[in-house]
Design a protein around this motif. Structure first.
Motif, PDB file in Angstrom:
ATOM      1  N   GLN A 128       0.822  -1.215   0.000  1.00  0.00           N
ATOM      2  CA  GLN A 128       0.000   0.000   0.000  1.00  0.00           C
ATOM      3  C   GLN A 128       0.854   1.263   0.000  1.00  0.00           C
ATOM      4  N   ASN A 129       1.960   1.240   0.730  1.00  0.00           N
ATOM      5  CA  ASN A 129       2.820   2.426   0.760  1.00  0.00           C
ATOM      6  C   ASN A 129       3.463   2.705  -0.593  1.00  0.00           C
ATOM      7  N   ALA A 130       3.604   1.641  -1.398  1.00  0.00           N
ATOM      8  CA  ALA A 130       4.161   1.828  -2.751  1.00  0.00           C
ATOM      9  C   ALA A 130       3.100   2.300  -3.741  1.00  0.00           C
ATOM     10  N   GLY A 131       1.834   2.328  -3.279  1.00  0.00           N
ATOM     11  CA  GLY A 131       0.755   2.776  -4.153  1.00  0.00           C
ATOM     12  C   GLY A 131      -0.073   1.652  -4.745  1.00  0.00           C
ATOM     13  N   GLY A 132       0.192   0.416  -4.336  1.00  0.00           N
ATOM     14  CA  GLY A 132      -0.570  -0.714  -4.854  1.00  0.00           C
ATOM     15  C   GLY A 132      -1.895  -0.889  -4.121  1.00  0.00           C
ATOM     16  N   GLU A 133      -2.868  -1.424  -4.825  1.00  0.00           N
ATOM     17  CA  GLU A 133      -4.182  -1.708  -4.244  1.00  0.00           C
ATOM     18  C   GLU A 133      -4.255  -3.195  -3.893  1.00  0.00           C
ATOM     19  N   ILE A 134      -4.744  -3.520  -2.696  1.00  0.00           N
ATOM     20  CA  ILE A 134      -4.891  -4.904  -2.268  1.00  0.00           C
ATOM     21  C   ILE A 134      -6.358  -5.285  -2.315  1.00  0.00           C
ATOM     22  N   ILE A 135      -6.643  -6.378  -2.998  1.00  0.00           N
ATOM     23  CA  ILE A 135      -8.014  -6.896  -3.090  1.00  0.00           C
ATOM     24  C   ILE A 135      -8.036  -8.248  -2.399  1.00  0.00           C
ATOM     25  N   LEU A 136      -8.705  -8.323  -1.268  1.00  0.00           N
ATOM     26  CA  LEU A 136      -8.715  -9.567  -0.482  1.00  0.00           C
ATOM     27  C   LEU A 136      -9.811 -10.506  -0.975  1.00  0.00           C
ATOM     28  N   GLN A 137      -9.621 -10.974  -2.191  1.00  0.00           N
ATOM     29  CA  GLN A 137     -10.530 -11.930  -2.813  1.00  0.00           C
ATOM     30  C   GLN A 137      -9.727 -12.843  -3.721  1.00  0.00           C
ATOM     31  N   ARG A 138     -10.310 -13.991  -4.040  1.00  0.00           N
ATOM     32  CA  ARG A 138      -9.725 -14.859  -5.055  1.00  0.00           C
ATOM     33  C   ARG A 138      -9.953 -14.224  -6.420  1.00  0.00           C
ATOM     34  N   ALA A 139      -8.937 -14.258  -7.237  1.00  0.00           N
ATOM     35  CA  ALA A 139      -9.050 -13.776  -8.615  1.00  0.00           C
ATOM     36  C   ALA A 139      -8.656 -14.896  -9.555  1.00  0.00           C
ATOM     37  N   THR A 140      -9.385 -15.014 -10.644  1.00  0.00           N
ATOM     38  CA  THR A 140      -9.047 -15.995 -11.672  1.00  0.00           C
ATOM     39  C   THR A 140      -8.919 -15.283 -13.008  1.00  0.00           C
ATOM     40  N   VAL A 141      -8.198 -15.939 -13.905  1.00  0.00           N
ATOM     41  CA  VAL A 141      -7.984 -15.374 -15.238  1.00  0.00           C
ATOM     42  C   VAL A 141      -9.173 -15.722 -16.124  1.00  0.00           C
ATOM     43  N   SER A 142      -9.716 -14.711 -16.791  1.00  0.00           N
ATOM     44  CA  SER A 142     -10.834 -14.969 -17.711  1.00  0.00           C
ATOM     45  C   SER A 142     -10.537 -14.490 -19.125  1.00  0.00           C
ATOM     46  N   GLY A 143      -9.271 -14.158 -19.383  1.00  0.00           N
ATOM     47  CA  GLY A 143      -8.829 -13.763 -20.708  1.00  0.00           C
ATOM     48  C   GLY A 143      -7.414 -13.234 -20.628  1.00  0.00           C
ATOM     49  N   PRO A 144      -6.795 -12.967 -21.752  1.00  0.00           N
ATOM     50  CA  PRO A 144      -5.413 -12.490 -21.745  1.00  0.00           C
ATOM     51  C   PRO A 144      -5.213 -11.219 -20.923  1.00  0.00           C
ATOM     52  N   ASN A 145      -6.248 -10.380 -20.829  1.00  0.00           N
ATOM     53  CA  ASN A 145      -6.142  -9.127 -20.078  1.00  0.00           C
ATOM     54  C   ASN A 145      -7.307  -8.938 -19.105  1.00  0.00           C
ATOM     55  N   GLU A 146      -7.976 -10.022 -18.769  1.00  0.00           N
ATOM     56  CA  GLU A 146      -9.161  -9.897 -17.913  1.00  0.00           C
ATOM     57  C   GLU A 146      -9.100 -10.857 -16.740  1.00  0.00           C
ATOM     58  N   LEU A 147      -9.628 -10.379 -15.604  1.00  0.00           N
ATOM     59  CA  LEU A 147      -9.670 -11.202 -14.395  1.00  0.00           C
ATOM     60  C   LEU A 147     -11.062 -11.111 -13.790  1.00  0.00           C
ATOM     61  N   THR A 148     -11.461 -12.194 -13.119  1.00  0.00           N
ATOM     62  CA  THR A 148     -12.757 -12.218 -12.455  1.00  0.00           C
ATOM     63  C   THR A 148     -12.538 -12.460 -10.971  1.00  0.00           C
ATOM     64  N   LEU A 149     -13.090 -11.584 -10.141  1.00  0.00           N
ATOM     65  CA  LEU A 149     -12.973 -11.718  -8.691  1.00  0.00           C
ATOM     66  C   LEU A 149     -14.059 -12.639  -8.154  1.00  0.00           C
ATOM     67  N   ALA A 150     -13.885 -13.077  -6.926  1.00  0.00           N
ATOM     68  CA  ALA A 150     -14.824 -14.026  -6.322  1.00  0.00           C
ATOM     69  C   ALA A 150     -16.238 -13.464  -6.237  1.00  0.00           C
ATOM     70  N   ASP A 151     -16.369 -12.136  -6.113  1.00  0.00           N
ATOM     71  CA  ASP A 151     -17.704 -11.537  -6.036  1.00  0.00           C
ATOM     72  C   ASP A 151     -18.339 -11.310  -7.402  1.00  0.00           C
ATOM     73  N   GLY A 152     -17.666 -11.764  -8.472  1.00  0.00           N
ATOM     74  CA  GLY A 152     -18.200 -11.636  -9.819  1.00  0.00           C
ATOM     75  C   GLY A 152     -17.718 -10.420 -10.573  1.00  0.00           C
ATOM     76  N   THR A 153     -17.047  -9.497  -9.878  1.00  0.00           N
ATOM     77  CA  THR A 153     -16.516  -8.303 -10.528  1.00  0.00           C
ATOM     78  C   THR A 153     -15.405  -8.677 -11.500  1.00  0.00           C
ATOM     79  N   THR A 154     -15.360  -7.998 -12.634  1.00  0.00           N
ATOM     80  CA  THR A 154     -14.267  -8.226 -13.576  1.00  0.00           C
ATOM     81  C   THR A 154     -13.341  -7.008 -13.590  1.00  0.00           C
TER      82      THR A 154
END
Length: 448
Positions: free
Chosen positions: A105-131
């Motif tokens: 966080q101090n470096a400016g990164g965002e932390i998402i406390l969810q499982r993420a899976t790959v749904s395309g070369p540039n797309e990810l899907t989070l556990a709550d369904g958000t892409t």
């Protein structure tokens, strides 16, 4: 150019993912990190850090006995509280977890406390369904313990659960003979358990110097650890609070805990990598090139999920190299030659470079120097436990190509020795270095 949510999306906040995220953010990238468990990964949360703390705690069993010979009035029976050690270890894990979180966080990164899976070369899907979309995706999800298939395998635990036990079991069977098996065998034994190490083959610590493996086996058996070789699971049956383990080639064992330490499997199952054309090897690891890029141009991978060398410092180096190459304009590749490693057994083993057998196969002509001695502390403590140091040199050039140690503080000593081996120093240069006396490390410049 397409508009992405992030320049870099990292799946996994372990050592490799955290380093990559921090460095990429420092290079100006917009970064997000998804973590389904806890920030810190295997090493911090359920691996090398808490395990090393347990090793320290367990070692006091011998230290307290030795202390008598050094003049300390120590009772014959010292009380030990497993919950105290366990909870203090958790407290330290929590501290490092917060530090890793702050680092991102101090470096400016965002932390998402969810499982993420790959749904395309540039797309990810989070556990709550958000892409989410990202120009670059980094897979840094690590690996998990393998569990043998046999009737009743659900009754066993892995190293993940070992840190959360309510009490130290009286009788433990550990399946496996690698570094995790030998480390936990030492921990449980020092804390009062009778330990059985069960392995499918006749050898322990495959890949380590044979002389050191033999020495550890000898010392472990002398201490009372039991080994069952050429043994495969037939069944694990629960009866009350204990378990009966039947195995090939041996009598059944009745124990209070069964622990599996039979290797680790990359965490790629269900990650959706096939949706982006990311190829896996036959072990389920992500195939990558020398720049950590997968078979999909926009997806990279570092750490244990690539199954190259499953060590935390390697994951960190790979994460750094990835971020510097892709976001820092500084093409960097990891050098996998002369990587030091250690087994925090009782006593510990450490090595760097080639074993004698590997050196003979690769170089042909080799020279071997060794020292077999009883450490000064063990002498005064009346402990009949000997250290063994071994140096392997190129027979033609005198260059030191391998150093192998077993004995107190071996991992601490090998780190400095690894610099010398990496630098290509010769045996003569070791010999020209004045010994620091009295130390165990001085044996490295006195080897005959």
């Amino acid at each position: 150019m397409p508009d992405f949510d992030y320049d870099l999306f990292v799946i996994g906040a372990g050592s490799g993912g955290t380093r990559a995220a921090r460095v990429a953010a420092a290079h100006g990238a917009k970064v997000a990190v998804a973590e389904e468990h806890r920030v810190g990964g295997t090493c911090v949360i359920r691996g090398c850090v808490p395990k090393k703390l347990l090793v320290y705690g367990a070692h006091f069993a011998e230290d307290l006995k030795d202390a008598k010979r050094f003049g300390w009035d120590v009772p014959d029976q010292c009380d030990f509280s497993w919950p105290t050690l366990r909870d203090n270890v958790f407290e330290e894990v929590d501290r490092i977890n917060r530090a890793y979180t702050d680092t991102i966080q101090n470096a400016g990164g965002e932390i998402i406390l969810q499982r993420a899976t790959v749904s395309g070369p540039n797309e990810l899907t989070l556990a709550d369904g958000t892409t989410k979309t990202a120009k670059t995706i980094l897979i840094a999800v690590g690996a998990h313990p393998a569990i043998p298939e046999c009737p009743g395998h659900e009754h066993g635990i892995t190293s993940n659960e070992a840190f959360h036990l309510d009490a130290v079991p009286k009788r433990v069977l550990i399946a496996g003979a690698g570094y995790i098996a030998n480390e936990f065998a030492g921990i449980f034994h020092q804390l009062g358990a009778h330990v059985i190490l069960m392995n499918r083959t006749k050898e322990i610590l495959r890949g380590y110097e044979l002389a050191l493996r033999d020495r550890l086996l000898q010392i472990s058996m002398m201490k009372g650890l039991e080994f069952r070789f050429d043994a495969s699971f037939q069944a694990i049956e629960k009866s009350g609070d204990c378990f009966t383990v039947t195995m090939s080639g041996h009598e059944p064992a009745v124990v209070d805990l069964v622990m599996f330490a039979t290797g680790r499997i990359p965490n790629t199952k269900g990650l959706g990598l096939d949706s982006a054309g990311v190829e896996l090897d036959d072990k389920g690891a992500v195939k990558v090139d020398a720049d950590n890029r997968s078979t999909c141009e926009s997806i990279y991978a570092v750490g244990d999920v690539t199954n190259r060398i499953q060590l935390t410092p390697i994951a960190i180096r790979e994460g750094q190299a990835f971020a510097d190459t892709v976001f820092g304009g500084k093409p960097t590749r990891v050098d996998y030659d002369c990587v030091p490693s250690a087994v925090f057994s009782h006593p510990p083993i450490a090595q760097v470079g080639m074993t004698e057998a590997a050196a003979r196969q690769k170089l042909g002509s080799v020279k071997v120097y060794s020292s077999d001695f009883r450490p000064m502390k063990n002498v005064l403590a009346n402990r009949d436990e000997r250290a063994l140091y071994k140096m392997v040199c190129d027979g033609e050039t005198d260059r030191v190509v391998g150093i192998h140690l077993i004995g107190p503080d071996a991992p601490e000593i090998i780190q400095a020795a690894a610099v010398a081996v990496k630098a290509g120093l010769t045996k003569a240069q070791f010999d020209q270095t004045v010994a620091l006396h009295p130390t165990m490390a001085e044996e490295l410049v006195l080897l005959k």
